[in-house]
Design a protein around this motif. Structure first.
Motif, PDB file in Angstrom:
ATOM      1  N   PRO A 127       0.829  -1.210   0.000  1.00  0.00           N
ATOM      2  CA  PRO A 127       0.000   0.000   0.000  1.00  0.00           C
ATOM      3  C   PRO A 127       0.863   1.260   0.000  1.00  0.00           C
ATOM      4  O   PRO A 127       1.920   1.302   0.634  1.00  0.00           O
ATOM      5  CB  PRO A 127      -0.804  -0.127   1.293  1.00  0.00           C
ATOM      6  N   THR A 128       0.408   2.249  -0.713  1.00  0.00           N
ATOM      7  CA  THR A 128       1.123   3.523  -0.769  1.00  0.00           C
ATOM      8  C   THR A 128       0.687   4.400   0.402  1.00  0.00           C
ATOM      9  O   THR A 128      -0.258   4.079   1.132  1.00  0.00           O
ATOM     10  CB  THR A 128       0.820   4.251  -2.083  1.00  0.00           C
ATOM     11  N   GLU A 129       1.370   5.516   0.555  1.00  0.00           N
ATOM     12  CA  GLU A 129       0.983   6.465   1.599  1.00  0.00           C
ATOM     13  C   GLU A 129      -0.432   6.979   1.345  1.00  0.00           C
ATOM     14  O   GLU A 129      -1.215   7.186   2.279  1.00  0.00           O
ATOM     15  CB  GLU A 129       1.973   7.633   1.628  1.00  0.00           C
ATOM     16  N   ALA A 130      -0.754   7.158   0.064  1.00  0.00           N
ATOM     17  CA  ALA A 130      -2.106   7.614  -0.284  1.00  0.00           C
ATOM     18  C   ALA A 130      -3.152   6.575   0.130  1.00  0.00           C
ATOM     19  O   ALA A 130      -4.244   6.922   0.604  1.00  0.00           O
ATOM     20  CB  ALA A 130      -2.191   7.878  -1.787  1.00  0.00           C
ATOM     21  N   ASP A 131      -2.819   5.283  -0.027  1.00  0.00           N
ATOM     22  CA  ASP A 131      -3.738   4.215   0.395  1.00  0.00           C
ATOM     23  C   ASP A 131      -3.979   4.275   1.900  1.00  0.00           C
ATOM     24  O   ASP A 131      -5.118   4.139   2.366  1.00  0.00           O
ATOM     25  CB  ASP A 131      -3.163   2.842   0.034  1.00  0.00           C
ATOM     26  N   ARG A 132      -2.910   4.470   2.641  1.00  0.00           N
ATOM     27  CA  ARG A 132      -3.024   4.499   4.104  1.00  0.00           C
ATOM     28  C   ARG A 132      -3.924   5.645   4.562  1.00  0.00           C
ATOM     29  O   ARG A 132      -4.744   5.481   5.475  1.00  0.00           O
ATOM     30  CB  ARG A 132      -1.634   4.619   4.736  1.00  0.00           C
ATOM     31  N   LYS A 133      -3.773   6.794   3.930  1.00  0.00           N
ATOM     32  CA  LYS A 133      -4.602   7.945   4.304  1.00  0.00           C
ATOM     33  C   LYS A 133      -6.070   7.695   3.967  1.00  0.00           C
ATOM     34  O   LYS A 133      -6.967   8.049   4.739  1.00  0.00           O
ATOM     35  CB  LYS A 133      -4.103   9.194   3.584  1.00  0.00           C
ATOM     36  N   LEU A 134      -6.310   7.068   2.808  1.00  0.00           N
ATOM     37  CA  LEU A 134      -7.688   6.770   2.413  1.00  0.00           C
ATOM     38  C   LEU A 134      -8.340   5.792   3.387  1.00  0.00           C
ATOM     39  O   LEU A 134      -9.506   5.946   3.762  1.00  0.00           O
ATOM     40  CB  LEU A 134      -7.711   6.188   0.995  1.00  0.00           C
ATOM     41  N   ILE A 135      -7.576   4.781   3.798  1.00  0.00           N
ATOM     42  CA  ILE A 135      -8.109   3.777   4.725  1.00  0.00           C
ATOM     43  C   ILE A 135      -8.385   4.392   6.093  1.00  0.00           C
ATOM     44  O   ILE A 135      -9.389   4.082   6.745  1.00  0.00           O
ATOM     45  CB  ILE A 135      -7.129   2.586   4.838  1.00  0.00           C
ATOM     46  N   GLU A 136      -7.486   5.286   6.536  1.00  0.00           N
ATOM     47  CA  GLU A 136      -7.678   5.951   7.827  1.00  0.00           C
ATOM     48  C   GLU A 136      -8.962   6.774   7.852  1.00  0.00           C
ATOM     49  O   GLU A 136      -9.651   6.854   8.874  1.00  0.00           O
ATOM     50  CB  GLU A 136      -6.483   6.858   8.125  1.00  0.00           C
ATOM     51  N   GLN A 172     -26.378   2.277  -1.285  1.00  0.00           N
ATOM     52  CA  GLN A 172     -26.830   3.610  -1.687  1.00  0.00           C
ATOM     53  C   GLN A 172     -25.722   4.655  -1.625  1.00  0.00           C
ATOM     54  O   GLN A 172     -25.937   5.798  -2.012  1.00  0.00           O
ATOM     55  CB  GLN A 172     -28.006   4.042  -0.796  1.00  0.00           C
ATOM     56  N   THR A 173     -24.554   4.245  -1.149  1.00  0.00           N
ATOM     57  CA  THR A 173     -23.420   5.168  -1.087  1.00  0.00           C
ATOM     58  C   THR A 173     -22.920   5.457  -2.499  1.00  0.00           C
ATOM     59  O   THR A 173     -22.664   4.535  -3.282  1.00  0.00           O
ATOM     60  CB  THR A 173     -22.281   4.565  -0.240  1.00  0.00           C
ATOM     61  N   ASP A 174     -22.802   6.725  -2.833  1.00  0.00           N
ATOM     62  CA  ASP A 174     -22.458   7.121  -4.204  1.00  0.00           C
ATOM     63  C   ASP A 174     -21.102   6.591  -4.644  1.00  0.00           C
ATOM     64  O   ASP A 174     -20.963   5.978  -5.692  1.00  0.00           O
ATOM     65  CB  ASP A 174     -22.482   8.650  -4.339  1.00  0.00           C
ATOM     66  N   SER A 175     -20.080   6.832  -3.865  1.00  0.00           N
ATOM     67  CA  SER A 175     -18.740   6.387  -4.250  1.00  0.00           C
ATOM     68  C   SER A 175     -17.930   6.072  -3.002  1.00  0.00           C
ATOM     69  O   SER A 175     -18.053   6.752  -1.982  1.00  0.00           O
ATOM     70  CB  SER A 175     -18.028   7.456  -5.086  1.00  0.00           C
ATOM     71  N   ILE A 176     -17.120   5.033  -3.121  1.00  0.00           N
ATOM     72  CA  ILE A 176     -16.253   4.629  -2.014  1.00  0.00           C
ATOM     73  C   ILE A 176     -14.821   4.604  -2.532  1.00  0.00           C
ATOM     74  O   ILE A 176     -14.490   3.811  -3.416  1.00  0.00           O
ATOM     75  CB  ILE A 176     -16.645   3.245  -1.468  1.00  0.00           C
ATOM     76  N   GLU A 177     -14.016   5.477  -2.007  1.00  0.00           N
ATOM     77  CA  GLU A 177     -12.616   5.537  -2.428  1.00  0.00           C
ATOM     78  C   GLU A 177     -11.763   4.927  -1.323  1.00  0.00           C
ATOM     79  O   GLU A 177     -11.506   5.548  -0.299  1.00  0.00           O
ATOM     80  CB  GLU A 177     -12.194   6.982  -2.696  1.00  0.00           C
ATOM     81  N   ALA A 178     -11.355   3.673  -1.551  1.00  0.00           N
ATOM     82  CA  ALA A 178     -10.611   2.953  -0.516  1.00  0.00           C
ATOM     83  C   ALA A 178      -9.150   2.750  -0.873  1.00  0.00           C
ATOM     84  O   ALA A 178      -8.328   2.472  -0.001  1.00  0.00           O
ATOM     85  CB  ALA A 178     -11.258   1.603  -0.250  1.00  0.00           C
ATOM     86  N   ILE A 179      -8.826   2.867  -2.162  1.00  0.00           N
ATOM     87  CA  ILE A 179      -7.435   2.716  -2.600  1.00  0.00           C
ATOM     88  C   ILE A 179      -7.105   3.796  -3.627  1.00  0.00           C
ATOM     89  O   ILE A 179      -7.999   4.336  -4.283  1.00  0.00           O
ATOM     90  CB  ILE A 179      -7.162   1.323  -3.205  1.00  0.00           C
ATOM     91  N   SER A 180      -5.838   4.053  -3.768  1.00  0.00           N
ATOM     92  CA  SER A 180      -5.387   5.078  -4.710  1.00  0.00           C
ATOM     93  C   SER A 180      -5.496   4.577  -6.147  1.00  0.00           C
ATOM     94  O   SER A 180      -5.607   3.366  -6.396  1.00  0.00           O
ATOM     95  CB  SER A 180      -3.938   5.456  -4.408  1.00  0.00           C
ATOM     96  N   ASP A 181      -5.442   5.505  -7.084  1.00  0.00           N
ATOM     97  CA  ASP A 181      -5.486   5.131  -8.500  1.00  0.00           C
ATOM     98  C   ASP A 181      -4.305   4.237  -8.868  1.00  0.00           C
ATOM     99  O   ASP A 181      -4.443   3.309  -9.675  1.00  0.00           O
ATOM    100  CB  ASP A 181      -5.476   6.389  -9.375  1.00  0.00           C
ATOM    101  N   GLU A 182      -3.165   4.514  -8.278  1.00  0.00           N
ATOM    102  CA  GLU A 182      -1.966   3.721  -8.566  1.00  0.00           C
ATOM    103  C   GLU A 182      -2.163   2.259  -8.156  1.00  0.00           C
ATOM    104  O   GLU A 182      -1.882   1.333  -8.927  1.00  0.00           O
ATOM    105  CB  GLU A 182      -0.761   4.303  -7.822  1.00  0.00           C
ATOM    106  N   THR A 183      -2.677   2.057  -6.955  1.00  0.00           N
ATOM    107  CA  THR A 183      -2.909   0.696  -6.465  1.00  0.00           C
ATOM    108  C   THR A 183      -4.030   0.017  -7.246  1.00  0.00           C
ATOM    109  O   THR A 183      -3.956  -1.177  -7.557  1.00  0.00           O
ATOM    110  CB  THR A 183      -3.243   0.720  -4.964  1.00  0.00           C
ATOM    111  N   ALA A 184      -5.056   0.784  -7.582  1.00  0.00           N
ATOM    112  CA  ALA A 184      -6.164   0.230  -8.364  1.00  0.00           C
ATOM    113  C   ALA A 184      -5.674  -0.268  -9.721  1.00  0.00           C
ATOM    114  O   ALA A 184      -6.103  -1.327 -10.201  1.00  0.00           O
ATOM    115  CB  ALA A 184      -7.251   1.282  -8.547  1.00  0.00           C
TER     116      ALA A 184
END
Length: 248
Positions: A50-59, A72-84
């Protein structure tokens, strides 16, 4: 009743039998390819750091406990574009390897992939069409009169099998308990309720028992019919062996 059907009817039924058998094992093979790909993919993602961006998103991630609210949740951003991107590439590679490879799942492996619906339905149609053709055959050779044929040909598939094998069942020369199980599983696909969707996880060992018992039943039908055509019990055996050799 016999006068209503000629050789074309038998030909159409034979084509249907062959089609349903082929489709049933096509779907099963796709099931196992997908599940093998999932195993490969899980090993790949273990190696993605996981990248630093991933860690911040998870936190900062907060998901509702209620499944409806989650849907019903519109969007869930759990990982960075790089990891995706890495995960997408890994999944693509896993699918390619699985399609060309083989894997030993073991007989106790539970099948969870949605394509199992295709196998169960088509294999059920395979048996049902064989039985329908055999009943027509019995009518044509005057072992079933027209009135009895009109009644039994529209009965439940298990009742049709019991009718055909009533003497053999009494003498314990044939069993249909595994075929009964098949149609119980197929009913779960026809009535795809929330409970059935969750419960439908047949094991490979369960399917193997169904196939072997079906082969015995088909052999008995063929022995009486003596049709000079493709041997469906042999075709079934070939399909079973291919699955065992690649995925056992």
């Amino acid at each position: 009743m016999a006068n209503n059907h000629d050789i074309e009817t038998y030909s159409k039924l034979g084509e249907g039998i062959n089609f349903y058998l082929s489709e049933s094992f096509h779907y099963l093979n796709e099931v196992l390819i997908y599940e093998y790909a999932s195993i490969i993919f899980s090993k790949y993602i273990d190696k993605i750091d996981p990248t630093e961006a991933d860690r911040k998103l998870i936190e900062n991630l907060s998901l509702p406990d209620n499944p409806v609210e989650l849907l019903q949740t519109d969007s869930i951003e759990a990982i960075s574009d790089e990891t995706a991107s890495q995960m997408a590439a890994s999944w693509e590679t896993a699918q390619q390897k699985a399609r060309l490879g083989q894997h030993s799942f073991g007989h106790q492996h539970e099948i969870n992939s949605i394509e199992i619906l295709g196998h169960l339905n088509n294999f059920g149609f395979f048996i049902e069409t064989l039985v329908n053709r055999h009943l027509l055959f019995l009518n044509h050779i005057n072992e079933i009169d027209n009135l009895s044929y009109s009644r039994i040909s529209t009965a439940r598939i298990i009742d049709r099998l019991i009718y055909i094998f009533k003497d053999d069942l009494k003498l314990n020369k044939v069993q249909i308990n595994e075929i009964v199980n098949l149609f119980s599983l197929r009913n779960k696909t026809v009535h795809y309720t929330p409970d059935n969707a969750k419960a439908l996880k047949p094991k490979l060992s369960e399917l193997l028992k169904i196939w072997k018992q079906t082969k015995k039943v088909v052999e008995m039908l063929e022995k009486k019919e003596k049709f000079s055509e493709d041997n469906f019990s042999e075709l079934l055996e070939q399909n079973i062996n291919k699955i065992i050799q690649r995925w056992k």
